[in-house]
Design a protein around this motif. Structure first.
Motif, PDB file in Angstrom:
ATOM      1  N   PRO A  38       0.807  -1.231   0.000  1.00  0.00           N
ATOM      2  CA  PRO A  38       0.000   0.000   0.000  1.00  0.00           C
ATOM      3  C   PRO A  38       0.835   1.274   0.000  1.00  0.00           C
ATOM      4  CG  PRO A  38      -0.852  -1.574   1.613  1.00  0.00           C
ATOM      5  CD  PRO A  38       0.489  -2.084   1.151  1.00  0.00           C
ATOM      6  N   ILE A  39       2.018   1.219   0.619  1.00  0.00           N
ATOM      7  CA  ILE A  39       2.891   2.394   0.650  1.00  0.00           C
ATOM      8  C   ILE A  39       3.407   2.702  -0.749  1.00  0.00           C
ATOM      9  CG2 ILE A  39       4.859   3.468   1.779  1.00  0.00           C
ATOM     10  CD1 ILE A  39       2.593   2.483   3.664  1.00  0.00           C
ATOM     11  N   ILE A  61       3.758   7.072   4.453  1.00  0.00           N
ATOM     12  CA  ILE A  61       4.958   6.644   3.728  1.00  0.00           C
ATOM     13  C   ILE A  61       6.163   6.584   4.664  1.00  0.00           C
ATOM     14  CG2 ILE A  61       6.612   7.331   1.940  1.00  0.00           C
ATOM     15  CD1 ILE A  61       4.166   8.497   0.400  1.00  0.00           C
ATOM     16  N   ALA A  62       6.300   7.596   5.540  1.00  0.00           N
ATOM     17  CA  ALA A  62       7.426   7.625   6.484  1.00  0.00           C
ATOM     18  C   ALA A  62       7.367   6.437   7.444  1.00  0.00           C
ATOM     19  CB  ALA A  62       7.407   8.935   7.266  1.00  0.00           C
ATOM     20  N   LEU A  63       6.191   6.153   7.987  1.00  0.00           N
ATOM     21  CA  LEU A  63       6.037   5.015   8.905  1.00  0.00           C
ATOM     22  C   LEU A  63       6.328   3.700   8.186  1.00  0.00           C
ATOM     23  CD1 LEU A  63       2.801   6.007  10.871  1.00  0.00           C
ATOM     24  CD2 LEU A  63       5.100   5.791  11.812  1.00  0.00           C
ATOM     25  N   VAL A 120      -8.065  -3.713   6.942  1.00  0.00           N
ATOM     26  CA  VAL A 120      -6.599  -3.636   6.962  1.00  0.00           C
ATOM     27  C   VAL A 120      -6.062  -4.117   8.307  1.00  0.00           C
ATOM     28  CG1 VAL A 120      -4.641  -2.036   6.988  1.00  0.00           C
ATOM     29  CG2 VAL A 120      -6.390  -1.829   5.224  1.00  0.00           C
ATOM     30  N   THR A 121      -6.724  -3.722   9.395  1.00  0.00           N
ATOM     31  CA  THR A 121      -6.293  -4.145  10.736  1.00  0.00           C
ATOM     32  C   THR A 121      -6.402  -5.651  10.896  1.00  0.00           C
ATOM     33  OG1 THR A 121      -7.047  -2.023  11.634  1.00  0.00           O
ATOM     34  CG2 THR A 121      -6.619  -3.795  13.209  1.00  0.00           C
ATOM     35  N   LEU A 122      -7.527  -6.223  10.434  1.00  0.00           N
ATOM     36  CA  LEU A 122      -7.704  -7.670  10.517  1.00  0.00           C
ATOM     37  C   LEU A 122      -6.709  -8.396   9.611  1.00  0.00           C
ATOM     38  CD1 LEU A 122     -11.620  -7.931  10.517  1.00  0.00           C
ATOM     39  CD2 LEU A 122     -10.093  -8.433  12.426  1.00  0.00           C
ATOM     40  N   ASP A 123      -6.400  -7.783   8.473  1.00  0.00           N
ATOM     41  CA  ASP A 123      -5.462  -8.390   7.538  1.00  0.00           C
ATOM     42  C   ASP A 123      -4.078  -8.525   8.165  1.00  0.00           C
ATOM     43  OD1 ASP A 123      -4.746  -9.458   5.000  1.00  0.00           O
ATOM     44  OD2 ASP A 123      -3.822  -7.561   4.474  1.00  0.00           O
ATOM     45  N   PHE A 124      -3.762  -7.618   9.110  1.00  0.00           N
ATOM     46  CA  PHE A 124      -2.463  -7.679   9.782  1.00  0.00           C
ATOM     47  C   PHE A 124      -2.306  -8.977  10.567  1.00  0.00           C
ATOM     48  CE2 PHE A 124       0.330  -6.863  13.433  1.00  0.00           C
ATOM     49  CZ  PHE A 124       1.493  -6.523  12.757  1.00  0.00           C
ATOM     50  N   ALA A 130       0.364   0.607  11.121  1.00  0.00           N
ATOM     51  CA  ALA A 130       0.021   1.985  11.473  1.00  0.00           C
ATOM     52  C   ALA A 130       0.037   2.874  10.232  1.00  0.00           C
ATOM     53  CB  ALA A 130       1.005   2.517  12.515  1.00  0.00           C
ATOM     54  N   ALA A 131       1.011   2.653   9.354  1.00  0.00           N
ATOM     55  CA  ALA A 131       1.107   3.434   8.118  1.00  0.00           C
ATOM     56  C   ALA A 131      -0.131   3.255   7.254  1.00  0.00           C
ATOM     57  CB  ALA A 131       2.352   3.025   7.337  1.00  0.00           C
ATOM     58  N   ASN A 132      -0.583   2.015   7.123  1.00  0.00           N
ATOM     59  CA  ASN A 132      -1.760   1.737   6.293  1.00  0.00           C
ATOM     60  C   ASN A 132      -3.031   2.320   6.900  1.00  0.00           C
ATOM     61  OD1 ASN A 132      -0.172   0.344   4.462  1.00  0.00           O
ATOM     62  ND2 ASN A 132      -0.496  -1.626   5.453  1.00  0.00           N
ATOM     63  N   ILE A 133      -3.142   2.276   8.238  1.00  0.00           N
ATOM     64  CA  ILE A 133      -4.329   2.830   8.902  1.00  0.00           C
ATOM     65  C   ILE A 133      -4.363   4.348   8.760  1.00  0.00           C
ATOM     66  CG2 ILE A 133      -5.425   3.195  11.148  1.00  0.00           C
ATOM     67  CD1 ILE A 133      -4.554   0.371  11.906  1.00  0.00           C
ATOM     68  N   VAL A 134      -3.200   5.002   8.927  1.00  0.00           N
ATOM     69  CA  VAL A 134      -3.120   6.457   8.752  1.00  0.00           C
ATOM     70  C   VAL A 134      -3.546   6.843   7.338  1.00  0.00           C
ATOM     71  CG1 VAL A 134      -1.523   8.405   8.544  1.00  0.00           C
ATOM     72  CG2 VAL A 134      -1.364   6.879  10.507  1.00  0.00           C
ATOM     73  N   SER A 135      -3.084   6.070   6.356  1.00  0.00           N
ATOM     74  CA  SER A 135      -3.446   6.341   4.964  1.00  0.00           C
ATOM     75  C   SER A 135      -4.938   6.188   4.739  1.00  0.00           C
ATOM     76  CB  SER A 135      -2.676   5.393   4.035  1.00  0.00           C
ATOM     77  OG  SER A 135      -3.123   5.511   2.715  1.00  0.00           O
ATOM     78  N   MET A 136      -5.518   5.117   5.265  1.00  0.00           N
ATOM     79  CA  MET A 136      -6.946   4.860   5.097  1.00  0.00           C
ATOM     80  C   MET A 136      -7.793   5.954   5.742  1.00  0.00           C
ATOM     81  SD  MET A 136      -7.617   2.054   3.368  1.00  0.00           S
ATOM     82  CE  MET A 136      -6.833   0.542   2.824  1.00  0.00           C
ATOM     83  N   ARG A 137      -7.433   6.344   6.946  1.00  0.00           N
ATOM     84  CA  ARG A 137      -8.209   7.368   7.662  1.00  0.00           C
ATOM     85  C   ARG A 137      -8.067   8.729   6.986  1.00  0.00           C
ATOM     86  NH1 ARG A 137      -7.327   5.713  14.070  1.00  0.00           N
ATOM     87  NH2 ARG A 137      -8.768   3.939  14.009  1.00  0.00           N
TER      88      ARG A 137
END
Length: 286
Positions: free
Chosen positions: A100-101, A123-125, A232-236, A267-274
């Motif tokens: 996703p990044i 992206i940074a995370l 995404v969280t469950l996918d983790f 965390a990076a993917n969740i920040v992007s989604m939100r």
């Protein structure tokens, strides 16, 4: 609850696919595995189309984009399968969370999507998570890890093309061309190293072919019942699950850095989604 059920199907599909790839590694060439996987996938897509009450059309005016998408998707799969044979299963899955990044970066370059503050943080995370996992400067970076990272970039290009295709093509049509384009690529590359599978090898090949489709289907169904951030969280959960599989079946060790790096990428993917959800809400208000 239904989203959780479908995500468990996704996790089981990816885990079985990974085990199948590991079991075949060294015996059946990766390109041959991908060829047979495409044959099985094409058969399943055509069977679904035949049994469907609605007539599904596979005609397309975007064959060039389908072809480009599936060349990169094939390369991504190739790198992922190679990584599964050389690296601990958990490391391969953790590095895969960079997809996703990379997609954010590629979509901004080629689809003109705006880079927002939340995307920059994401992206940074994500890259911080990669550094934690690979530990550059502390240990020599394994070339197989770079192979998996390269496959993640190829997957990201494929996902970006899928996003464009989804505006005009049905999901089943995208899967149809995925199998149709990748099948001759896999066949051409596997002719010189062809080995006829025996016994359980056929079973693993069938499992890989079926789980490749079921993983996509289950995650799409989960998206219908829950927000993308939840999915995404469950996918983790794939990471601790495959780490457990690696410990039980292959006596692999679990590194704290790998789990911590994976959490950073989550965390990076969740920040992007939100961030994307906030932008969409603002656009609706306007």
């Amino acid at each position: 609850m239904q989203a959780f059920f479908w995500m468990m199907g996704t996790l089981a599909s990816f885990a079985l696919m990974a085990v199948g790839a590991r079991e075949l590694s060294g015996d059946i060439a990766t390109q041959q595995t991908l060829f047979i996987r495409s044959v099985i996938g094409l058969f399943c897509v055509l069977l679904i189309s035949f049994l469907s009450q609605k007539r599904i059309k596979f005609q397309t005016k975007r064959l060039k984009l389908h072809t480009m998408r599936n060349i990169f998707h094939f390369l991504g799969q190739y790198g992922w399968f190679i990584g599964l044979g050389l690296l601990p299963l958990a490391e391969v899955f953790a590095l895969e969370f960079t997809v996703p990044i990379w997609t954010l970066i590629i979509a901004s370059l080629f689809l003109g999507e705006k880079i927002t503050q939340s995307k920059l943080v994401s992206i940074a995370l994500g890259f911080l998570g990669v550094f934690v996992i690979l530990k550059p400067g502390i240990a020599m970076v394994n070339s197989a890890s770079l192979f998996v990272l390269a496959s993640a970039v190829c997957y990201a290009i494929s996902h970006t093309a899928t996003k464009s295709l989804s505006a005009t093509e049905s999901p089943l049509s995208i899967l149809f061309y995925m199998c149709l384009v990748q099948m001759p690529i896999g066949l051409c590359l596997s002719v010189s190293s062809w080995v006829w599978p025996e016994g359980m090898q056929w079973s693993w090949l069938v499992i890989i072919g079926l789980t490749a489709l079921s993983a996509h289907f289950c995650i799409a169904k989960a998206m219908q019942y829950a927000e993308a951030t939840t999915v995404v969280t469950l996918d983790f959960l794939r990471l601790p699950l495959i780490a457990l599989v690696g410990v039980v079946l292959y006596s692999e060790s679990i590194e704290i850095g790998l789990i911590f790096g994976g959490l950073l990428m989550l965390a990076a993917n969740i920040v992007s989604m939100r961030g994307r959800r906030v932008v969409n809400a603002n656009n609706k208000e306007l």
